[in-house]
Design an enzyme around this catalytic site. Structure first.
Site, PDB file in Angstrom:
ATOM      1  N   SER A 199       0.831  -1.203   0.000  1.00  0.00           N
ATOM      2  CA  SER A 199       0.000   0.000   0.000  1.00  0.00           C
ATOM      3  C   SER A 199       0.869   1.258   0.000  1.00  0.00           C
ATOM      4  O   SER A 199       1.858   1.343   0.720  1.00  0.00           O
ATOM      5  CB  SER A 199      -0.897  -0.004   1.242  1.00  0.00           C
ATOM      6  OG  SER A 199      -1.665   1.170   1.284  1.00  0.00           O
ATOM      7  N   GLY A 240      -3.622   3.868   0.992  1.00  0.00           N
ATOM      8  CA  GLY A 240      -4.377   4.139   2.205  1.00  0.00           C
ATOM      9  C   GLY A 240      -5.510   5.120   1.926  1.00  0.00           C
ATOM     10  O   GLY A 240      -5.298   6.185   1.365  1.00  0.00           O
ATOM     11  N   CYS A 265       0.628   4.570  10.239  1.00  0.00           N
ATOM     12  CA  CYS A 265       1.167   5.615   9.364  1.00  0.00           C
ATOM     13  C   CYS A 265       1.896   6.647  10.210  1.00  0.00           C
ATOM     14  O   CYS A 265       1.306   7.267  11.088  1.00  0.00           O
ATOM     15  CB  CYS A 265       0.068   6.305   8.560  1.00  0.00           C
ATOM     16  SG  CYS A 265       0.761   7.605   7.509  1.00  0.00           S
TER      17      CYS A 265
END
Lengths: 305, 258
Positions: free
Chosen positions: A22, A47, A131
């Site tokens: 991702s 994301g 993240c």
């Protein structure tokens, strides 16, 4: 494509154990002009948040020895647009989608899952609790076992699709987080996300990244990722998607030996946009060298404890 | 767009820390738009990011392209060590929009403004305009005399005028490209420019209202093909963004927030 490479994970029936990671592959459109995306085992899409995000200021990437820092800041068009524009585009390919879900609050994560839930090509969700590049949310859910578990259960309640939780390496005990999300109902784990780092411009004496700090990825993090996959494998039987610096079929084998069931290729897509399919092509030769017939024979058997 | 090896024909320093590299291979046939760039893999496993380098010129008869790059860090330093007959992995040509040299007509005039390592794509644009007999003038800015390159090359293209500006006045005229732009007696229909962001901003501000300005933007890049969102730029109204690698790298100056 031979059956030798096939891997079955919850929600992801994969022709081979390779998926782009991702954030390194957008929503596949650009790479679809380079090769047939149906060749991939799966695709982890960028994301996605509840609303569209413009991300951080530039520079957003900086190189470091055998690696790179990024601080994109989850730029994406928002869940509705991903559902209406990106996922339908990907339907033309015979490949399951792992939808990466991000947010600033538990409500936002649930909103994204609710929005993407009906898309038939989304095989499973990957919850991004790691993240490092957004101010709120993200990593705060990934560094505290209780918060990670809370978020996992909320998302599990919102969907019947399998839920993978993407773990942060920026913790002292990644196995504890893995156990916590497993107890909360996670169907699988992805690891690792990037390691928080910095670089400075010696001329200006300022950080190179506009956001100052960013996530380190690439071959530089591979030993850390392997160690964490190994550590997590010791405490759980959940499927593990391993990632961190993979750029060759040999790297894939190494992750399988460490305890991964499948792998994601990230930074290597930038170095060589054909990295994923070249790795898939090379994999059978490496199985031959190991006298292994099927990839599945390597899963969870590589390491003798 | 392909990723293929190109053979190095030449790689020489032509000005201070500025190198001219000539590459040959079939991919050159696809290089026909000024402002587009190549994403070059640094031949060392330490470097995971390619370097975007704009095309300075193309010779279709010889099957070669010329790049001019400045050695600014470890990646470009490694590139300076490449020798003739080495091969470089090249992805490209990249860029969705270059300088629209097909837009002006022969009764219009284009001013090309290049700053430092922003000069090379201006040369490709100048060659393209020259082939179409579009009148153009050239303003090039450098820090100092040792950094000056391609003055003669531009002159050979029969530019109406080639003005060199240096920050320290060691060559040409002392001052910036903006000083030279403001000294023009008559504004041109178009300005094409490439250079540091501050320079582009100043060119945009100094340009006359009826002049159409095209700017070529530079930014740290990841994939180079629009997938990673590393090289974005806000639109002028700040309601959206563009990707420099695929929407650009050339934009009309009122499209982007400089």
């Amino acid at each position: 494509m031979s059956e030798r490479l096939a891997v079955n994970l919850p929600g992801l029936s994969m022709k081979n154990p390779i998926m782009p990671a991702s954030g390194c592959f957008g929503f596949g459109r650009e790479f679809s002009e380079l090769y047939d995306l149906s060749l991939l085992g799966a695709i982890a899409i960028k994301g996605t948040t509840g609303e569209q995000r413009f991300g951080n200021n530039t520079p957003r990437v900086a190189e470091s020895p055998s690696g790179m820092l990024n601080s994109i800041g989850l730029q994406n068009p928002g869940a509705k647009s991903v559902r209406d524009n990106e996922l339908p585009f990907l339907e033309q390919f015979d490949v399951p989608i792992l939808a990466n879900v991000s947010g600033s609050s538990p409500e936002e994560y649930v909103k994204v899952v609710n929005t993407l839930n009906e898309a038939s090509n989304v095989g499973a969700f990957e919850v991004n609790i790691s993240c490092p590049n957004v101010k709120t949310g993200g990593i705060q859910f990934g560094t505290d076992p209780e918060q990670a578990a809370m978020l996992t259960s909320l998302i599990k309640e919102a969907t019947n699709k399998p839920v993978y939780v993407k773990l942060s390496p920026n913790v002292t005990d990644i196995a504890a987080i893995a156990k916590a999300v497993e107890h909360a109902g996670a169907n699988g784990l992805s690891l690792i996300n990037t390691l928080i780092g910095m670089r400075f411009d010696w001329r200006t004496k300022k950080p190179i990244l506009a956001n100052e700090k960013g996530g380190l990825s690439g071959p530089a993090v591979k030993p850390v990722a392997l160690r964490m996959v190994y550590d997590v494998r010791q405490v759980t039987d959940l499927p593990i998607i391993g990632m961190g610096g993979i750029e060759s079929a040999k790297d894939v084998i190494e992750f399988l030996i460490a305890g991964a069931d499948a792998v994601a290729v990230g930074t290597a897509n930038f170095t060589n946009p054909f990295a994923c399919i070249e790795i898939i092509d090379e994999l059978p030769t490496w199985l031959d060298q190991l006298n292994v017939n099927q990839v599945s024979e390597l899963q969870r058997r590589g390491v003798v404890l | 767009m392909k990723s293929v090896p190109l053979k190095v024909v030449r790689n020489q320093e032509i000005a201070e820390e500025t190198y001219e590299m000539i590459l040959s291979g079939e991919l050159v046939q696809e290089m026909n738009r000024p402002g587009t760039f190549l994403h070059i893999k640094i031949p060392s496993s330490h470097h995971v990011l390619r370097r975007p380098i704009s095309i300075a010129s193309v010779n279709q008869e010889l099957g070669t392209c010329t790049l001019v790059y400045k050695c600014t860090g470890e990646g470009t330093r490694a590139l300076t060590n490449v020798r003739p007959n080495d091969c470089l992995q090249v992805l490209g040509p990249l860029g969705g929009q270059g300088f629209p040299t097909e837009e002006p007509s022969t009764d219009q005039e284009v001013t090309l403004i290049g700053g430092g390592v922003g000069v090379p794509p201006m040369y490709f644009a100048a060659r393209s305009l020259s082939e179409r007999n579009i009148p153009f003038r050239v303003i090039l800015g450098f820090q100092t005399e040792a950094a000056v390159f391609y003055e003669e090359a531009f002159k050979q293209l029969q530019a109406m005028d080639v003005t060199i500006m240096t920050d320290d006045g060691s060559y040409g005229e002392k001052g910036t490209v903006i000083d030279a732009l403001q000294n023009l007696e008559q504004p041109s229909t178009y300005i094409y420019t490439c250079g540091p962001r501050g320079m582009l901003k100043a060119v945009k501000a100094a340009a006359q209202h009826d002049t159409t300005v095209y700017v070529s933007l530079e930014e740290h890049m990841g994939c180079g093909i629009g997938a990673c969102f590393a090289c974005v730029c806000k639109t002028e109204d700040e309601t959206s963004y563009v990707k420099i690698c695929t929407d650009g790298p050339v934009f009309q100056s009122n499209e982007v927030l400089l």
